[in-house]
Scaffold this active site. Structure first.
Site, mmCIF file in Angstrom:
data_model
loop_
_atom_site.group_PDB
_atom_site.id
_atom_site.type_symbol
_atom_site.label_atom_id
_atom_site.label_comp_id
_atom_site.label_asym_id
_atom_site.label_seq_id
_atom_site.Cartn_x
_atom_site.Cartn_y
_atom_site.Cartn_z
ATOM 1 N N PRO A 17 0.846 -1.199 0.000
ATOM 2 C CA PRO A 17 0.000 0.000 0.000
ATOM 3 C C PRO A 17 0.878 1.244 0.000
ATOM 4 O O PRO A 17 1.827 1.345 0.787
ATOM 5 C CB PRO A 17 -0.794 -0.134 1.304
ATOM 6 C CG PRO A 17 0.035 -1.017 2.177
ATOM 7 C CD PRO A 17 0.777 -1.942 1.267
ATOM 8 N N CYS A 101 4.221 3.115 8.498
ATOM 9 C CA CYS A 101 4.450 4.392 7.832
ATOM 10 C C CYS A 101 5.407 5.249 8.651
ATOM 11 O O CYS A 101 5.171 5.488 9.838
ATOM 12 C CB CYS A 101 3.132 5.132 7.634
ATOM 13 S SG CYS A 101 3.341 6.715 6.795
ATOM 14 N N ASP A 206 13.182 -3.200 -0.727
ATOM 15 C CA ASP A 206 14.225 -3.328 -1.763
ATOM 16 C C ASP A 206 14.069 -4.550 -2.656
ATOM 17 O O ASP A 206 15.042 -4.966 -3.294
ATOM 18 C CB ASP A 206 15.628 -3.340 -1.135
ATOM 19 C CG ASP A 206 15.975 -2.039 -0.433
ATOM 20 O OD1 ASP A 206 15.209 -1.065 -0.580
ATOM 21 O OD2 ASP A 206 17.004 -1.998 0.269
#
Length: 329
Positions: A17, A101, A206
């Site tokens: 997301p 987040c 990554d």
């Protein structure tokens, strides 16, 4: 293949997301190109803020493939539980809790990865949400990081709390909050978490190629990989990653004609969903990434950004892509 509640996730590569990116058009596109899951942009648990057009669009799942995943952020157990119940009523089939987040505006409200500093609150939040959606048998997942900073990596304890609270799966980004997106992701903590819990663990951070996905899964023994920034301007990466992970080889590269058609269809879906003004602006972000496909990317990007209407933007993009296709013929 792994299980999240009643849902079998057949493709190990899933879409992360991302605010401002994973709107409904992009989620549908990623799923069509092979993503096993695609969660919504983060939605606040403060229902008083849901009257905005942006919030209403983030909760719009019309035509979206199952299971439909909604990510919520909040720091109050009762508010987060109520937000989860309401989203289930609106069509959410999996509730994902954001504890990853790193943005200051989120952490300053003690949401996102700021919650990793208060393990007792983490437990109350997760237990409240799981209990709230239990009558509908909606699974709850957790997106998180390895800790607040490198001196306080507590992902293993958070994962155990999550499992004990009834969380169905964990997606773990291999960075702390203080790392933001700098440096390289580390996967040793993800491997420790996978060894510590029985629920599915999805490795994030990554993963930008099929080969990297294979290496990360081999090292961590995770059940899947989550791709975010690698999908910018390349949503077809999911078909490539899943091909290698499930069949032992990536599929043949898409032809330029196929890529052209994907990009133009994506633009049309953005315009249809967001309308003229917002569609023009939102498409610019994606076109900035797609422009990297073209031989003279800086010039192409300037041309697409200069368009003042969706029709002009679409025509410019179509012409540039057709030239790119013709050049390879």
């Amino acid at each position: 293949m792994f299980q999240i509640g009643p849902w079998q996730i057949a493709a190990p590569a899933v879409l992360a997301p991302m605010a401002g990116v994973t709107d409904r058009p992009f989620r549908v596109l990623a799923r069509r190109l092979g993503a096993g899951l695609a969660a919504s942009e983060m939605i606040t648990s403060d229902v008083r803020l849901w009257n905005s057009r942006k919030s209403r669009q983030r909760m719009n799942h019309e035509g979206e493939p199952e299971p439909r995943v909604v990510q919520l952020a909040g720091a109050e157990p009762e508010a987060l539980a109520e937000a989860a119940r309401r989203n289930v009523d609106l069509g959410a089939q999996v509730i994902d809790i954001n504890m990853g987040c790193p943005a200051k505006k989120v952490c300053n409200r003690l949401c996102g990865s700021a919650l990793l500093q208060d393990e007792a609150l983490v437990a109350r939040l997760l237990e409240a949400v799981v209990a709230a959606v239990a009558p509908s048998r909606t699974p709850v997942t957790l997106k998180t990081r390895t800790g607040w900073d490198r001196e306080h990596r507590n992902a293993v304890r958070i994962a155990r709390i999550a499992e004990a609270s009834g969380i169905a799966a964990i997606a773990l980004h291999g960075r702390t909050r203080m790392d933001f997106y700098e440096g390289a992701a580390e996967y040793a903590t993800i491997r420790e978490v996978k060894s510590a819990v029985r629920i599915p663990v999805i490795a994030n951070g990554d993963v930008d190629s099929p080969r990297k996905a294979r290496e990360v899964l081999d090292f961590t023994r995770a059940d899947g990989v989550m791709l975010g920034r690698a999908a910018h301007g390349a949503p077809w990466i999911f078909r490539d990653v899943n091909g290698l992970l499930t069949e032992g080889r990536s599929p043949p590269p898409l032809s330029r004609e196929e890529v052209r058609d994907i990009v133009l269809a994506h633009l049309e879906s953005i315009y249809a969903f967001h309308g003229e003004e917002s569609g023009l602006r939102i498409a610019r972000k994606h076109l900035g990434w797609y422009s990297g496909l073209l031989d003279d990317a800086p010039t192409a990007r300037r041309s697409m950004m200069a368009a003042l209407s969706t029709s002009a933007q679409f025509a410019c993009t179509s012409e540039l892509l057709q030239g790119w296709v013709t050049a390879a013929a």
